[in-house]
Design an enzyme around this catalytic site. Structure first.
Site, PDB file in Angstrom:
ATOM      1  N   SER A 130       0.824  -1.215   0.000  1.00 14.00           N
ATOM      2  CA  SER A 130       0.000   0.000   0.000  1.00 14.00           C
ATOM      3  C   SER A 130       0.850   1.253   0.000  1.00 14.00           C
ATOM      4  O   SER A 130       0.327   2.344  -0.201  1.00 14.00           O
ATOM      5  CB  SER A 130      -0.837   0.046   1.279  1.00 14.00           C
ATOM      6  OG  SER A 130      -1.668  -1.068   1.369  1.00 14.00           O
ATOM      7  N   HIS A 151      -1.150  -2.653  -7.134  1.00 17.36           N
ATOM      8  CA  HIS A 151      -1.844  -2.343  -5.875  1.00 17.36           C
ATOM      9  C   HIS A 151      -3.364  -2.467  -6.057  1.00 17.36           C
ATOM     10  O   HIS A 151      -4.005  -1.573  -6.604  1.00 17.36           O
ATOM     11  CB  HIS A 151      -1.452  -0.923  -5.423  1.00 17.36           C
ATOM     12  CG  HIS A 151      -2.094  -0.507  -4.146  1.00 17.36           C
ATOM     13  ND1 HIS A 151      -2.550   0.766  -3.913  1.00 17.36           N
ATOM     14  CD2 HIS A 151      -2.379  -1.220  -3.016  1.00 17.36           C
ATOM     15  CE1 HIS A 151      -3.077   0.829  -2.706  1.00 17.36           C
ATOM     16  NE2 HIS A 151      -2.992  -0.359  -2.140  1.00 17.36           N
ATOM     17  N   GLU A 163      -3.882   0.245  -8.900  1.00 23.69           N
ATOM     18  CA  GLU A 163      -2.805   1.190  -9.180  1.00 23.69           C
ATOM     19  C   GLU A 163      -1.585   0.404  -9.652  1.00 23.69           C
ATOM     20  O   GLU A 163      -1.220  -0.599  -9.031  1.00 23.69           O
ATOM     21  CB  GLU A 163      -2.404   1.951  -7.904  1.00 23.69           C
ATOM     22  CG  GLU A 163      -3.383   3.022  -7.487  1.00 23.69           C
ATOM     23  CD  GLU A 163      -2.883   3.821  -6.272  1.00 23.69           C
ATOM     24  OE1 GLU A 163      -2.895   5.049  -6.351  1.00 23.69           O
ATOM     25  OE2 GLU A 163      -2.498   3.206  -5.259  1.00 23.69           O
ATOM     26  N   ASN A 201      -3.676   5.987  -1.271  1.00 25.82           N
ATOM     27  CA  ASN A 201      -3.401   6.040   0.173  1.00 25.82           C
ATOM     28  C   ASN A 201      -2.705   7.322   0.608  1.00 25.82           C
ATOM     29  O   ASN A 201      -2.775   7.691   1.775  1.00 25.82           O
ATOM     30  CB  ASN A 201      -2.600   4.812   0.601  1.00 25.82           C
ATOM     31  CG  ASN A 201      -3.484   3.578   0.590  1.00 25.82           C
ATOM     32  OD1 ASN A 201      -4.664   3.662   0.896  1.00 25.82           O
ATOM     33  ND2 ASN A 201      -2.935   2.439   0.201  1.00 25.82           N
TER      34      ASN A 201
HETATM   35  P1  NAD Z   1      -3.600  -9.460   6.272  1.00 24.28           P
HETATM   36  O1  NAD Z   1      -3.064  -9.201   7.637  1.00 24.28           O
HETATM   37  O2  NAD Z   1      -5.044  -9.791   6.085  1.00 24.28           O
HETATM   38  O3  NAD Z   1      -2.771 -10.648   5.565  1.00 24.28           O
HETATM   39  C1  NAD Z   1      -1.371 -10.692   5.528  1.00 24.28           C
HETATM   40  C2  NAD Z   1      -0.980 -12.155   5.354  1.00 24.28           C
HETATM   41  O4  NAD Z   1       0.435 -12.203   5.104  1.00 24.28           O
HETATM   42  C3  NAD Z   1      -1.236 -13.004   6.618  1.00 24.28           C
HETATM   43  O5  NAD Z   1      -2.027 -14.128   6.276  1.00 24.28           O
HETATM   44  C4  NAD Z   1       0.165 -13.393   7.060  1.00 24.28           C
HETATM   45  O6  NAD Z   1       0.237 -14.686   7.637  1.00 24.28           O
HETATM   46  C5  NAD Z   1       0.915 -13.357   5.726  1.00 24.28           C
HETATM   47  N1  NAD Z   1       2.364 -13.296   5.883  1.00 24.28           N
HETATM   48  C6  NAD Z   1       3.089 -12.570   6.769  1.00 24.28           C
HETATM   49  N2  NAD Z   1       4.409 -12.835   6.599  1.00 24.28           N
HETATM   50  C7  NAD Z   1       4.502 -13.739   5.590  1.00 24.28           C
HETATM   51  C8  NAD Z   1       5.598 -14.413   4.985  1.00 24.28           C
HETATM   52  N3  NAD Z   1       6.840 -14.204   5.366  1.00 24.28           N
HETATM   53  N4  NAD Z   1       5.342 -15.282   3.985  1.00 24.28           N
HETATM   54  C9  NAD Z   1       4.053 -15.502   3.582  1.00 24.28           C
HETATM   55  N5  NAD Z   1       2.972 -14.896   4.115  1.00 24.28           N
HETATM   56  C10 NAD Z   1       3.205 -14.027   5.125  1.00 24.28           C
HETATM   57  O7  NAD Z   1      -3.188  -8.164   5.417  1.00 24.28           O
HETATM   58  P2  NAD Z   1      -3.859  -7.638   4.052  1.00 24.28           P
HETATM   59  O8  NAD Z   1      -4.881  -6.622   4.388  1.00 24.28           O
HETATM   60  O9  NAD Z   1      -4.188  -8.789   3.188  1.00 24.28           O
HETATM   61  O10 NAD Z   1      -2.622  -6.838   3.431  1.00 24.28           O
HETATM   62  C11 NAD Z   1      -1.608  -7.480   2.686  1.00 24.28           C
HETATM   63  C12 NAD Z   1      -0.864  -6.468   1.837  1.00 24.28           C
HETATM   64  O11 NAD Z   1      -1.794  -5.818   0.965  1.00 24.28           O
HETATM   65  C13 NAD Z   1      -0.160  -5.371   2.625  1.00 24.28           C
HETATM   66  O12 NAD Z   1       1.020  -5.014   1.953  1.00 24.28           O
HETATM   67  C14 NAD Z   1      -1.165  -4.233   2.577  1.00 24.28           C
HETATM   68  O13 NAD Z   1      -0.588  -2.973   2.729  1.00 24.28           O
HETATM   69  C15 NAD Z   1      -1.719  -4.423   1.164  1.00 24.28           C
HETATM   70  N6  NAD Z   1      -3.047  -3.836   0.934  1.00 24.28           N
HETATM   71  C16 NAD Z   1      -3.999  -3.885   1.920  1.00 24.28           C
HETATM   72  C17 NAD Z   1      -5.242  -3.314   1.686  1.00 24.28           C
HETATM   73  C18 NAD Z   1      -6.319  -3.346   2.741  1.00 24.28           C
HETATM   74  O14 NAD Z   1      -7.283  -2.573   2.640  1.00 24.28           O
HETATM   75  N7  NAD Z   1      -6.217  -4.184   3.743  1.00 24.28           N
HETATM   76  C19 NAD Z   1      -5.530  -2.723   0.443  1.00 24.28           C
HETATM   77  C20 NAD Z   1      -4.549  -2.742  -0.551  1.00 24.28           C
HETATM   78  C21 NAD Z   1      -3.299  -3.290  -0.288  1.00 24.28           C
END
Ligand code: NAD
Length: 302
Positions: A130, A151, A163, A201
């Site tokens: 993000s 993204h 994005e 963001n």
């Molecule tokens: P989340 O907490 O739901 O999921 C993250 C996952 O990553 C977890 O299941 C965790 O176990 C896993 N993980 C952590 N370390 C790891 C590793 N070393 N190897 C494999 N898996 C691993 O988080 P999310 O909301 O899915 O966000 C994930 C990414 O997407 C982040 O970079 C976040 O910034 C981005 N993002 C989030 C949103 C949102 O609204 N939540 C929107 C766009 C982008």
């Protein structure tokens, strides 16, 4: 592989997708990709996390079936295209690997170092980060030219925008392959330069952080702040409800990246946001954040 423009540059047709991180975003990306005909492998830190991700996808496809937006055969075909990948090495045959792990630069860098060892040379590596610099993440791989920021927005099956962020080294064939991949998912692309938190963001998170300051300073309650922005600014969700939806850990990480990356005190994360994250009240994904989701109806926690 299909030939690209420049000497020695090749763009790759993406058929098989690997996803690292089976959380909210990884499972959403897998869901949409499988519905659109891609085979998908999903990896996370444990079998349990992978299975939770696969169960989420199954549940969300089930909801689409109930609503009549897909039929039983489409659901089954999508489910059949997705598999769990217990080890990172299982992603070796993927054409594109999207990292969607927690918003933590050290975790992401380690994943990309490991992926560099196992991904086939022509594979594209991408991050769904993000906020973190694509150029910096690319530098932890063996292929900065075949690295790009893709993204997606949350929830992926619903949100139209993706994005695309080129790092300083991203080559044209990689950009074209990523753009074609997103078009095949039926999504719309905006291009953003590689600066902290990109476009969405950079604008959205300071507003959410300000809403937390508004709560912290006692200007309004959780309910008052969200109602004010829903009915007063016509936002579909209040900012605190949206923060819970994104994940408060993710919100805090994005504010830290903005604060560090732009060195401007206007991006200072609100101490109350820090406190919620320290408490482990990370929002909807753990059933508690600015609202408590454990009962039938969300109840404000302040
Ligand atoms: P989340 O907490 O739901 O999921 C993250 C996952 O990553 C977890 O299941 C965790 O176990 C896993 N993980 C952590 N370390 C790891 C590793 N070393 N190897 C494999 N898996 C691993 O988080 P999310 O909301 O899915 O966000 C994930 C990414 O997407 C982040 O970079 C976040 O910034 C981005 N993002 C989030 C949103 C949102 O609204 N939540 C929107 C766009 C982008």
């Amino acid at each position: 592989m299909i030939p690209g423009n420049g000497a020695g540059e090749m763009s790759i047709e993406i058929r098989k997708l690997g996803i690292v991180g089976a959380g909210q975003m990884g499972s959403g990306i897998a869901h949409v990709a499988a519905l659109n005909g891609f085979s998908v492998l999903v990896h996370d830190v444990s079998e349990e996390r992978i299975n939770t991700g696969l169960a989420t996808i199954n549940g969300n496809l089930g909801r689409q079936l109930q609503k009549g937006t897909i039929d039983e055969a489409t659901k089954k075909a999508a489910v059949d295209r997705i598999d769990g990948a217990p080890t990172l090495a299982d992603l070796a045959s993927c054409d594109l690997i999207i990292e969607a792990a927690s918003e933590n630069e050290a975790i992401k860098r380690k994943i990309f170092q490991d992926l560099s060892k196992i991904a086939k040379p022509e594979a594209i590596l991408a991050s769904n980060t993000s906020s973190i610099s694509i150029t910096r993440l690319a530098s932890s791989t063996d292929r900065p030219e075949r690295f790009i920021g893709i993204h997606f927005m949350n929830p992926v099956p619903v949100m139209q925008l993706v994005e695309l962020i080129r790092g300083i080294a991203t080559d044209d064939p990689t950009f074209r392959s990523a753009r074609e991949f997103i078009a095949k998912l039926g999504k719309t692309v905006t291009m953003s330069e590689d600066f902290p938190a990109f476009i969405v963001n950079r604008i959205l998170l300071p507003m959410i952080n300000e809403a937390v300051y508004t709560l912290y300073e006692g200007v309004g309650s959780v309910e008052a702040i969200d109602t004010a922005m829903r009915l007063g600014a016509n936002h579909p969700m209040g900012p605190l409800q949206l923060a819970d939806f994104i994940g408060l850990d993710t919100c805090l990480s994005i504010m830290q990246v903005l604060h560090d990356g732009l060195s401007d005190s206007k991006y200072r994360p609100c101490p109350l946001l820090v406190k919620y994250v320290e408490a482990g009240w990370l929002g909807r994904k753990v059933k508690r954040g600015f609202y408590d989701y454990r009962g039938e109806k969300p109840v404000p926690t302040r």
